[in-house]
Write a protein that holds these residues in place. Structure first.
Motif, short mmCIF file in Angstrom:
data_model
loop_
_atom_site.label_atom_id
_atom_site.label_comp_id
_atom_site.label_asym_id
_atom_site.label_seq_id
_atom_site.Cartn_x
_atom_site.Cartn_y
_atom_site.Cartn_z
N SER A 198 -35.25 -1.83 -53.44
CA SER A 198 -35.59 -0.50 -53.93
C SER A 198 -34.93 -0.27 -55.29
CB SER A 198 -35.11 0.55 -52.92
OG SER A 198 -35.47 1.83 -53.33
N THR A 219 -43.22 16.44 -67.86
CA THR A 219 -42.15 17.06 -67.09
C THR A 219 -40.88 17.12 -67.92
OG1 THR A 219 -40.97 16.98 -64.96
CG2 THR A 219 -41.36 14.88 -66.05
N ASN A 246 -37.21 11.95 -63.63
CA ASN A 246 -37.51 11.40 -62.32
C ASN A 246 -39.01 11.38 -62.09
OD1 ASN A 246 -34.91 10.86 -61.52
ND2 ASN A 246 -34.64 12.82 -60.50
N LEU A 247 -39.54 10.18 -61.86
CA LEU A 247 -40.91 10.03 -61.42
C LEU A 247 -40.91 10.09 -59.90
CD1 LEU A 247 -41.98 7.02 -63.68
CD2 LEU A 247 -42.11 9.46 -64.17
N ASP A 248 -42.07 10.00 -59.29
CA ASP A 248 -42.13 10.02 -57.83
C ASP A 248 -41.37 8.85 -57.21
OD1 ASP A 248 -43.70 12.28 -57.96
OD2 ASP A 248 -45.59 11.20 -57.67
N ASN A 249 -41.34 7.70 -57.90
CA ASN A 249 -40.77 6.50 -57.31
C ASN A 249 -39.71 5.81 -58.17
OD1 ASN A 249 -42.56 5.74 -59.28
ND2 ASN A 249 -43.45 4.06 -58.12
N HIS A 260 -33.52 3.34 -60.92
CA HIS A 260 -33.94 3.78 -62.25
C HIS A 260 -34.03 2.59 -63.19
CE1 HIS A 260 -29.51 3.83 -62.84
NE2 HIS A 260 -29.82 3.45 -64.06
#
Length: 168
Positions: free
Chosen positions: A15, A39, A70-73, A18
């Motif tokens: 995972s 955003t 921050n993106l969704d993932n 960033h």
């Protein structure tokens, strides 16, 4: 430099938290990524410094400003090193050590057109992979387009098919 033997070592990192992108001018880069991502950064104009922190990065000293989107993932950290100031990288898609950050979209042509109208400059026209150009064959039809951020970081938009789709 030696590397562990993958047949005897498997750390298993799965995972990403960033990606960090070194920038020359934090304010310019924040404006670019705000327009691109639509955003606000979750943090902006924050600071880090200290000898211990510097040494963890292999530097003798460091002082930096940063912002995070921050993106969704995935998070995107934009980092302006104030001390020591580094030389600009000579990045290009084919240069070892260069990276690219890819954004998944549903329709590359529609996003390309919208971005072009907004003033983003692309390296070329969108491209769709044809039969015989890509493996696995299920990836045929994948669409891509490439552009750079203000410091030359390679960026991509993709509408993946088959073997390029994350959950294929």
């Amino acid at each position: 430099m030696t590397f562990p033997n993958p047949s005897t070592v498997s750390i298993g990192l799965r995972s990403a938290a960033h990606v960090g992108i070194a920038v020359r001018d934090l304010d310019r880069s924040v404006a670019f990524y705000q327009a691109l991502l639509g955003t606000e950064p979750v943090v902006r104009d924050e600071n880090m410094h200290g000898v211990g922190f510097a040494q963890s990065e292999g530097l003798p000293t460091t002082r930096l400003r940063y912002a995070t989107f921050n993106l969704d993932n995935l998070g995107i950290d934009l980092i302006q090193f104030q001390e020591p100031v580094g030389d600009a990288a000579q990045v290009a898609a084919n240069r070892p050590g260069s990276m690219h950050l890819c954004f998944q979209v549903d329709d590359v042509r529609a996003v390309f057109d919208r971005m072009s109208e907004a003033g983003f400059e692309f390296l070329g026209q969108p491209y769709t992979f044809a039969a015989g150009e890509v493996n696995p064959p299920a990836a045929v039809g994948t669409e891509v387009a490439y552009f750079n951020d203000p410091d030359g970081t390679n960026l991509e938009i993709i509408a993946p098919k088959g073997g390029f789709a994350r959950n294929s």
